[in-house]
Design a protein around this motif. Structure first.
Motif, PDB file in Angstrom:
ATOM      1  N   ALA A  97       0.822  -1.297   0.033  1.00  0.00           N
ATOM      2  CA  ALA A  97       0.059  -0.050  -0.252  1.00  0.00           C
ATOM      3  C   ALA A  97       0.723   1.269   0.037  1.00  0.00           C
ATOM      4  N   GLU A  98       0.458   2.414  -0.636  1.00  0.00           N
ATOM      5  CA  GLU A  98       1.063   3.778  -0.798  1.00  0.00           C
ATOM      6  C   GLU A  98       1.283   4.497   0.743  1.00  0.00           C
ATOM      7  N   ARG A  99       2.011   3.898   1.395  1.00  0.00           N
ATOM      8  CA  ARG A  99       2.245   4.409   2.623  1.00  0.00           C
ATOM      9  C   ARG A  99       3.564   4.515   2.838  1.00  0.00           C
ATOM     10  N   ILE A 100       4.363   5.645   3.288  1.00  0.00           N
ATOM     11  CA  ILE A 100       5.765   5.755   3.299  1.00  0.00           C
ATOM     12  C   ILE A 100       6.279   5.038   4.529  1.00  0.00           C
ATOM     13  N   ASP A 101       5.578   5.011   5.873  1.00  0.00           N
ATOM     14  CA  ASP A 101       5.870   4.366   6.991  1.00  0.00           C
ATOM     15  C   ASP A 101       5.789   2.784   6.684  1.00  0.00           C
ATOM     16  N   TRP A 102       4.638   2.369   6.229  1.00  0.00           N
ATOM     17  CA  TRP A 102       4.856   1.031   5.969  1.00  0.00           C
ATOM     18  C   TRP A 102       5.852   0.604   5.086  1.00  0.00           C
ATOM     19  N   LYS A 103       6.095   1.245   4.111  1.00  0.00           N
ATOM     20  CA  LYS A 103       6.983   1.013   2.985  1.00  0.00           C
ATOM     21  C   LYS A 103       8.506   0.611   3.879  1.00  0.00           C
ATOM     22  N   ALA A 104       8.909   1.665   4.523  1.00  0.00           N
ATOM     23  CA  ALA A 104      10.042   1.936   5.165  1.00  0.00           C
ATOM     24  C   ALA A 104      10.272   0.903   6.366  1.00  0.00           C
ATOM     25  N   ASP A 105       9.180   0.309   6.893  1.00  0.00           N
ATOM     26  CA  ASP A 105       9.290  -0.945   7.945  1.00  0.00           C
ATOM     27  C   ASP A 105       9.577  -2.129   7.192  1.00  0.00           C
ATOM     28  N   LEU A 106       8.961  -2.263   6.047  1.00  0.00           N
ATOM     29  CA  LEU A 106       9.393  -3.392   5.265  1.00  0.00           C
ATOM     30  C   LEU A 106      10.509  -3.631   4.778  1.00  0.00           C
ATOM     31  N   TYR A 107      10.900  -2.381   4.271  1.00  0.00           N
ATOM     32  CA  TYR A 107      12.539  -2.229   3.893  1.00  0.00           C
ATOM     33  C   TYR A 107      13.636  -2.651   4.784  1.00  0.00           C
ATOM     34  N   HIS A 108      13.459  -2.398   6.330  1.00  0.00           N
ATOM     35  CA  HIS A 108      14.275  -2.665   7.324  1.00  0.00           C
ATOM     36  C   HIS A 108      14.208  -4.124   7.512  1.00  0.00           C
ATOM     37  N   LYS A 109      13.070  -4.648   7.274  1.00  0.00           N
ATOM     38  CA  LYS A 109      12.697  -6.169   7.445  1.00  0.00           C
ATOM     39  C   LYS A 109      13.662  -6.921   6.368  1.00  0.00           C
ATOM     40  N   VAL A 110      13.402  -6.511   5.175  1.00  0.00           N
ATOM     41  CA  VAL A 110      13.872  -7.351   4.113  1.00  0.00           C
ATOM     42  C   VAL A 110      15.457  -7.138   3.551  1.00  0.00           C
ATOM     43  N   ALA A 111      15.633  -5.556   3.740  1.00  0.00           N
ATOM     44  CA  ALA A 111      17.138  -5.488   3.290  1.00  0.00           C
ATOM     45  C   ALA A 111      18.128  -6.484   3.812  1.00  0.00           C
ATOM     46  N   PRO A 112      18.336  -7.155   4.902  1.00  0.00           N
ATOM     47  CA  PRO A 112      19.180  -7.744   5.307  1.00  0.00           C
ATOM     48  C   PRO A 112      19.264  -9.165   4.530  1.00  0.00           C
ATOM     49  N   HIS A 113      18.249  -9.718   3.817  1.00  0.00           N
ATOM     50  CA  HIS A 113      18.095 -10.886   3.329  1.00  0.00           C
ATOM     51  C   HIS A 113      18.414 -10.663   1.709  1.00  0.00           C
ATOM     52  N   LEU A 114      18.527  -9.454   0.999  1.00  0.00           N
ATOM     53  CA  LEU A 114      18.769  -9.358  -0.310  1.00  0.00           C
ATOM     54  C   LEU A 114      20.021  -9.942  -0.674  1.00  0.00           C
ATOM     55  N   GLY A 115      20.280 -10.371  -1.926  1.00  0.00           N
ATOM     56  CA  GLY A 115      21.592 -10.723  -2.549  1.00  0.00           C
ATOM     57  C   GLY A 115      22.285  -9.434  -2.644  1.00  0.00           C
ATOM     58  N   GLU A 116      23.559  -9.650  -2.851  1.00  0.00           N
ATOM     59  CA  GLU A 116      24.256  -8.412  -3.017  1.00  0.00           C
ATOM     60  C   GLU A 116      24.255  -7.672  -4.406  1.00  0.00           C
ATOM     61  N   ARG A 117      23.681  -8.498  -5.523  1.00  0.00           N
ATOM     62  CA  ARG A 117      23.589  -7.694  -6.807  1.00  0.00           C
ATOM     63  C   ARG A 117      21.938  -7.557  -6.862  1.00  0.00           C
ATOM     64  N   THR A 118      21.283  -7.973  -6.111  1.00  0.00           N
ATOM     65  CA  THR A 118      19.547  -7.856  -6.252  1.00  0.00           C
ATOM     66  C   THR A 118      19.413  -6.300  -6.432  1.00  0.00           C
ATOM     67  N   ILE A 119      18.664  -5.879  -7.666  1.00  0.00           N
ATOM     68  CA  ILE A 119      17.757  -4.643  -7.819  1.00  0.00           C
ATOM     69  C   ILE A 119      16.676  -4.752  -6.665  1.00  0.00           C
ATOM     70  N   PHE A 120      16.716  -3.730  -6.070  1.00  0.00           N
ATOM     71  CA  PHE A 120      15.342  -3.225  -5.278  1.00  0.00           C
ATOM     72  C   PHE A 120      14.587  -2.258  -5.770  1.00  0.00           C
ATOM     73  N   ALA A 121      13.268  -2.478  -6.160  1.00  0.00           N
ATOM     74  CA  ALA A 121      12.501  -1.554  -6.805  1.00  0.00           C
ATOM     75  C   ALA A 121      11.255  -1.323  -6.135  1.00  0.00           C
ATOM     76  N   THR A 122      10.701   0.010  -5.748  1.00  0.00           N
ATOM     77  CA  THR A 122       9.289   0.282  -5.295  1.00  0.00           C
ATOM     78  C   THR A 122       8.499   0.390  -6.322  1.00  0.00           C
ATOM     79  N   ASN A 123       7.437  -0.340  -6.274  1.00  0.00           N
ATOM     80  CA  ASN A 123       6.057   0.053  -7.377  1.00  0.00           C
ATOM     81  C   ASN A 123       5.232   0.971  -6.580  1.00  0.00           C
TER      82      ASN A 123
END
Length: 791
Positions: A97-123
């Motif tokens: 959903a289009e809420r900056i606070d929710w998106k920010a929470d999710l980024y903190h949760k998933v960032a440690p699990h991303l591969g080192e070349r993974t492109i991370f894009a927000t729709n």
């Protein structure tokens, strides 16, 4: 050594809402394995939310999935149990959903699990990418950007890429290549301003239309009649579009503009009207809730009338005098008449155009990298056939600029902001030129992207003012076709007829092109300069012979049609059909007879002759009888029955993938996602066959048919359909004749026949039906109304 290429082996989509699930669907359409994440369900299966979303994809119309069973390649996952799966993903698209606070929470949760070349894009449809980037750990920021898919993602060509200050340039190029070639999208790079390019201008246009409708007292159904196809825009026009998008979604985008654009001179306009707020509060959100600005009650359609505060009967149309102005071909003349007319509907239309011109002129410097990006964004994202800057330029830049300026100074426009100086330059003739499009921020012209993937687009989308000379060098031309070469030993044939219907001129032209290709070229490709591929036989061209009862002339045309199909099959050079849009009737038959089909994903394919009371007479029945015999292991009937039903019910495949499932196309045919790459891929396929020492297939000596017994079995089924009133008596007559042709006529089951045997049956059946008054009624109805008649 060039940089290593970026391979997308797997993608994760975070968020299984409407957009997330449909993005996942389009990824698997393109054979990209996808993991779809959402919150764990509170009870039962923790993947319950995602599984429900995946199940929902199968029921949606138009379908987000291009073929049967593709949804099984979307792997359900939840944030509690499966974050470790992200390390194997080359691209992760966040679509919650289009809420900056929710998106920010999710980024903190998933960032440690991303591969080192993974492109991370927000729709996102409009949130600040730089603000969201700050919520990412520093190491992720170079691989972070915005990506904005348009709804529905399978069908809408536009995707906006929005870099943030820290986005790595090579990463953005990798993402663009993937979006363009694998997913088939038209990409523009947008600046990080609220709502980016398409929504900023498209939604402004809708708001300006709503404001001007109120000002001039124009009913909503009249607005939709005037602002749809009459202006080269989608049938959903203005208010229906809001219903389709969802009134809550529309209001959300407007709210983003209200909150984030306090200094925009049009800020007062960025609010949802009271009537819209009332509808949303009542849960009438548009198409998804079956009521919005429009609602249907039984067969009657109603539309909101803000003045009455209630629904009124819908269906009123624009005034004929105003519609006549809209028919004027010369844009300069059309705008002059609209502006001078005293009719409120004409004044309303001029005001809508003027306010959009005012807005894009004022804002070009701060929202887009060039005028081309604005026009493509609105064409691809909102379905306009001509972009707003192109419209302005076509109508005469100077004159329109003066009119807009006069209206602004007279206080008639929606805002009092002056036009920028560049708009009113004395020598300005427009913003699009052969060498590039104007960028107001730098004051320079910007050329097309030089990214390698665009070299595959031999006939890319163009804006008005760019070089539009016909492609390649003409080798041969008649009234029906143009055959040309781009210098690589493949002859390309394009039809010149309306909707690329196949009449005598096309048949003559295609045969001449085959002669030339066999003498001088390595291969032949049938490719049209625009959709559709072909609507089939040109029935109108048969009318004179038909009226005079000159059946021999028509019989000769059908024979010529069949011979042309067979020439495509047995030509001395490889033949390739490059399809997009409709490939109906004879167009489908030509494609079936080429050595190879290269189809755009959005190819809609069918042998639809039953709709005009005929049977396929250009080799379609023969081809299915032959394929059934080749596929059968013993009994031919099971394979034949499916093909028979496709013909007898005029079944249309709604994607190239479905055309392969039904059997119009072969499993070995190629599906291309970006229609602008069709010609390139088709020519490469023709060359590859030629380089492999192409020889035409050996003529089929004989193949078994299902015979009388097979026809009897099929007719038994038809009788049940007739008695159950699923088909009319005349449908039964036509279908029975198709069964006789496809089973090889009055012969024993297993009898071996050659292709010509079935072609002769097909032609006789075609002529028999053509002489029937009921078929003649069906043809007349199709030619006058464009709709099939069920008599």
């Amino acid at each position: 050594m060039s940089e290593s290429k970026f391979i997308v082996r797997k993608v994760a989509v975070l968020g299984a809402g409407v957009m997330g699930a449909q993005i996942a669907a389009h990824l698997v359409n393109a054979k990209v394995p996808t993991i779809l994440f959402d919150l764990p369900a509170r009870e039962g299966d923790k993947n319950g939310i995602v599984k429900k979303a995946i199940d929902g994809l199968k029921k949606q119309k138009p379908s987000p999935l291009a073929g049967k069973g593709l949804e099984q390649y979307i792997q359900p996952a939840n944030y509690e149990e499966h974050l470790h799966l992200l390390k194997d993903c080359d691209l992760v698209i966040e679509a919650i959903a289009e809420r900056i606070d929710w998106k920010a929470d999710l980024y903190h949760k998933v960032a440690p699990h991303l591969g080192e070349r993974t492109i991370f894009a927000t729709n996102t449809s409009g949130l600040s990418i730089n603000t969201l980037a700050e919520a990412c750990p520093e190491g992720v920021r170079p691989r972070f950007c915005g990506v904005h898919f348009f709804n529905p993602p399978r069908y809408m060509h536009l995707v906006e890429i929005i870099p943030c200050a820290s986005s790595d340039a090579a990463m953005l190029d990798h993402l663009e290549r993937f979006l363009v070639s694998t997913l088939g999208k038209g990409v523009i790079r947008a600046k990080d301003t609220p709502n980016f390019v398409a929504n900023r201008i498209g939604v402004f246009s809708m708001l300006a239309t709503i404001a001007n409708a109120e000002k001039f007292g124009i009913r909503f159904d009249v607005v939709d009649d005037l602002t749809g196809p009459r202006l080269g825009r989608p049938k959903s026009a203005t208010f229906r579009t809001a219903d389709v998008v969802g009134l809550d979604t529309f209001a959300h985008v407007v709210k983003t503009m209200q909150d984030t654009l306090p200094d925009d001179p049009w800020h007062g306009l960025f609010k949802s009207p009271e009537w819209l707020q009332k509808l949303i509060a009542a849960g009438a959100l548009g198409a998804k809730t079956k009521a919005g600005i429009y609602k249907k009650d039984g067969k009657q359609m109603f539309v909101v009338d803000p003045a009455k505060g209630d629904y009124v009967g819908a269906g009123e149309k624009g005034d004929d005098a105003v519609k006549d102005i809209l028919k004027i071909a010369d844009p300069a003349e059309k705008f002059r008449k609209l502006r001078e007319s005293e009719h409120p509907q004409a004044q309303f239309l001029w005001a809508c155009f003027r306010d959009v011109f005012h807005y894009i002129g004022y804002h070009l410097a701060d929202i887009a990298n060039s005028a081309r990006d604005v026009d493509f964004a609105i064409r691809w994202g909102f379905g306009w056939s001509v972009g707003p800057f192109e419209t302005w330029q076509a109508a005469g830049w100077q004159q329109v600029a003066r009119w807009v300026d006069e209206d602004v100074k007279a206080g008639k426009a929606l805002a009092s902001a002056n036009l920028p100086a560049w708009v009113l330059e004395a020598d300005r003739v427009g913003v699009h030129f052969a060498d590039g499009s104007f960028d107001a921020a730098s004051g320079k012209r910007v050329g097309r992207s030089t990214l390698d993937v665009y070299a595959r687009q031999l006939a890319p989308a163009r804006v008005l003012g760019e070089a539009s000379a016909p492609l390649g060098e003409t080798v041969f031309e008649n009234d029906g076709v143009r055959a040309f070469s781009t210098g690589d030993e493949v002859l390309v044939v394009s039809f010149k007829s309306k909707a690329h219907a196949i009449g005598p001129d096309v048949l003559d032209g295609l045969n001449t092109a085959l002669d030339i290709a066999e003498a001088r070229f390595k291969g032949l490709v049938i490719w049209q300069t625009e959709e559709p591929f072909s609507v089939g036989a040109d029935l109108a061209s048969m009318m004179p012979a038909f009226m005079m009862g000159d059946w021999d002339a028509i019989d000769a045309t059908v024979r010529r049609f069949q011979q042309t199909s067979m020439r495509l099959r047995y030509s001395q050079v490889p033949t390739v059909a490059a399809t997009q849009g409709y490939a109906f009737g004879g167009g489908c038959e030509f494609a079936m007879h080429c050595d190879k089909v290269v189809a755009a994903l959005e190819s809609y394919v069918g042998l639809v002759e039953v709709g005009v009371g005929l049977l396929p007479g250009g080799g379609g029945c023969k081809e299915f009888a032959l394929r059934a015999a080749q596929e059968a292991r013993g009994d031919i009937l099971p394979a034949l029955k499916d093909y028979f039903m496709a013909v007898a019910t005029a079944k249309v495949a709604t994607s190239a993938v479905e055309a392969q499932e039904i059997g119009y196309f072969r499993k070995t045919d190629t599906v291309v996602f970006n229609a602008y790459e069709l010609l390139y891929v088709a020519k490469q396929q023709a060359l590859a066959m030629a380089e492999a020492g192409y020889r035409p297939p050996l003529k089929v000596k004989g193949f078994p048919v299902a015979g009388r017994a097979g026809a009897a079995s099929i007719k038994g089924q038809l009788l049940n359909m007739l008695e159950g009133r699923f088909i009319s008596e005349y449908d039964f007559t036509i279908a029975s004749l198709i069964a006789d042709v496809m089973t090889g006529g009055d012969v024993e089951a297993g009898t071996e026949v050659d292709e010509q045997w079935i072609l002769d049956l097909e032609r006789k059946g075609f002529m028999q039906l053509l002489k029937n008054g009921k078929t003649q009624d069906r043809i007349a109805n199709m030619l006058t109304t464009g709709k099939p008649l069920r008599n």
